[in-house]
Design an enzyme around this catalytic site. Structure first.
Site, PDB file in Angstrom:
ATOM      1  N   GLU A   1       0.836  -1.205   0.000  1.00 23.89           N
ATOM      2  CA  GLU A   1       0.000   0.000   0.000  1.00 23.89           C
ATOM      3  C   GLU A   1       0.874   1.260   0.000  1.00 23.89           C
ATOM      4  OE1 GLU A   1      -2.813   2.575   3.002  1.00 23.89           O
ATOM      5  OE2 GLU A   1      -2.036   0.619   3.627  1.00 23.89           O
TER       6      GLU A   1
ATOM      7  N   ASP B   1       0.644   3.929  -3.043  1.00 28.07           N
ATOM      8  CA  ASP B   1       0.264   5.321  -2.783  1.00 28.07           C
ATOM      9  C   ASP B   1       1.187   6.274  -3.543  1.00 28.07           C
ATOM     10  OD1 ASP B   1      -1.086   7.484  -1.116  1.00 28.07           O
ATOM     11  OD2 ASP B   1       0.985   7.726  -0.482  1.00 28.07           O
TER      12      ASP B   1
ATOM     13  N   ASP C   1      -7.441   0.919   0.793  1.00 29.97           N
ATOM     14  CA  ASP C   1      -6.044   0.489   0.935  1.00 29.97           C
ATOM     15  C   ASP C   1      -5.668  -0.529  -0.139  1.00 29.97           C
ATOM     16  OD1 ASP C   1      -5.787   2.070   3.168  1.00 29.97           O
ATOM     17  OD2 ASP C   1      -5.897   0.432   4.609  1.00 29.97           O
TER      18      ASP C   1
ATOM     19  N   GLU D   1      -4.587   0.638  -3.617  1.00 28.37           N
ATOM     20  CA  GLU D   1      -3.187   1.056  -3.708  1.00 28.37           C
ATOM     21  C   GLU D   1      -2.247  -0.145  -3.684  1.00 28.37           C
ATOM     22  OE1 GLU D   1      -3.223   5.528  -1.859  1.00 28.37           O
ATOM     23  OE2 GLU D   1      -3.082   3.869  -0.434  1.00 28.37           O
TER      24      GLU D   1
END
Length: 215
Positions: free
Chosen positions: A39, A43, A108, A111
């Site tokens: 994640e 991101d 979450d 990502e």
């Protein structure tokens, strides 16, 4: 786990993809890796791709671009993309979390799955994927930031009552915190919200309060 096939993406490392779909509650019960590291990487990749898009396709200044970008990579938006893709149907959580696979977890995983695509297929494929899953919402000017706090404030002012938001818990590492917030009206808790930022948690608490006030 065939939700990426419609984008022409084939992930050979199925274990890595499974890791991207594994919440910490599941990994704690089964002694396996969870999606948190992926994640973190996803991101950064999402930020790079969307930042380039706004740089190339708008004439906005830095502050305005940051604000617009934030509205399309917020938790509500990421959860929406995940559900459109079908990621949410494959997320693994622990027994105690089964009844609460919330938008925070679903966001979450958008990502973390993006990170897997990047690692397995490269940046160009990840970029194409974002242009097929995220950019259409930007071009359609889809609104993911309902301002429930302002709406609740208007309701409360009508009755001349006091309104207060309070963070009751923080969890997770510094780069990936989760906040739990309650909203009080005249010192009585009316709503609760959980989010990846205080602002997001406050918005969810306000929505929860509005729903209860409407009953």
């Amino acid at each position: 786990m065939d939700f990426l096939e419609k984008y022409g993406i084939n992930i050979k490392n199925k274990e890595l993809l499974l890791e991207a779909l594994t919440h910490s509650s599941y990994s704690n019960e089964h002694d396996c890796n969870n999606y948190e590291r992926l994640e973190f990487l996803g991101d950064a990749i999402l930020e790079a791709i969307t930042s380039e898009y706004f740089y190339l396709n708008t004439t906005e200044k830095e502050g305005a671009m940051s604000k617009i970008r934030a509205s399309y990579v917020c938790e509500n938006a990421l959860a929406y993309y995940s559900k459109q893709i079908g990621i949410d149907k494959h997320i693994r959580v622990g027994n105690g979390q089964l009844s609460n696979i919330n938008d925070t977890i679903i966001a979450d995983c958008f990502e973390s799955v993006l990170a897997v695509i990047f690692l397995e297929c490269g940046f160009d494929v990840a970029k194409k994927y974002i242009y097929e899953t995220v950019i259409p919402s930007i071009e359609d000017k889809k609104d993911f930031l309902d301002d429930y706090k302002s709406k609740l404030q208007e309701m409360v002012q009508t009755d001349k009552k006091s309104l207060e938001y309070e963070v009751i818990s923080e969890s997770g590492p510094a780069h990936d915190k989760t906040f739990e917030v309650v909203v009080k009206i005249d010192d009585i808790v009316y709503g609760k919200g959980i989010g990846k930022s205080k602002k997001d948690a406050e918005q969810k608490a306000a929505l929860d309060a509005m729903n209860k006030c409407a009953k």
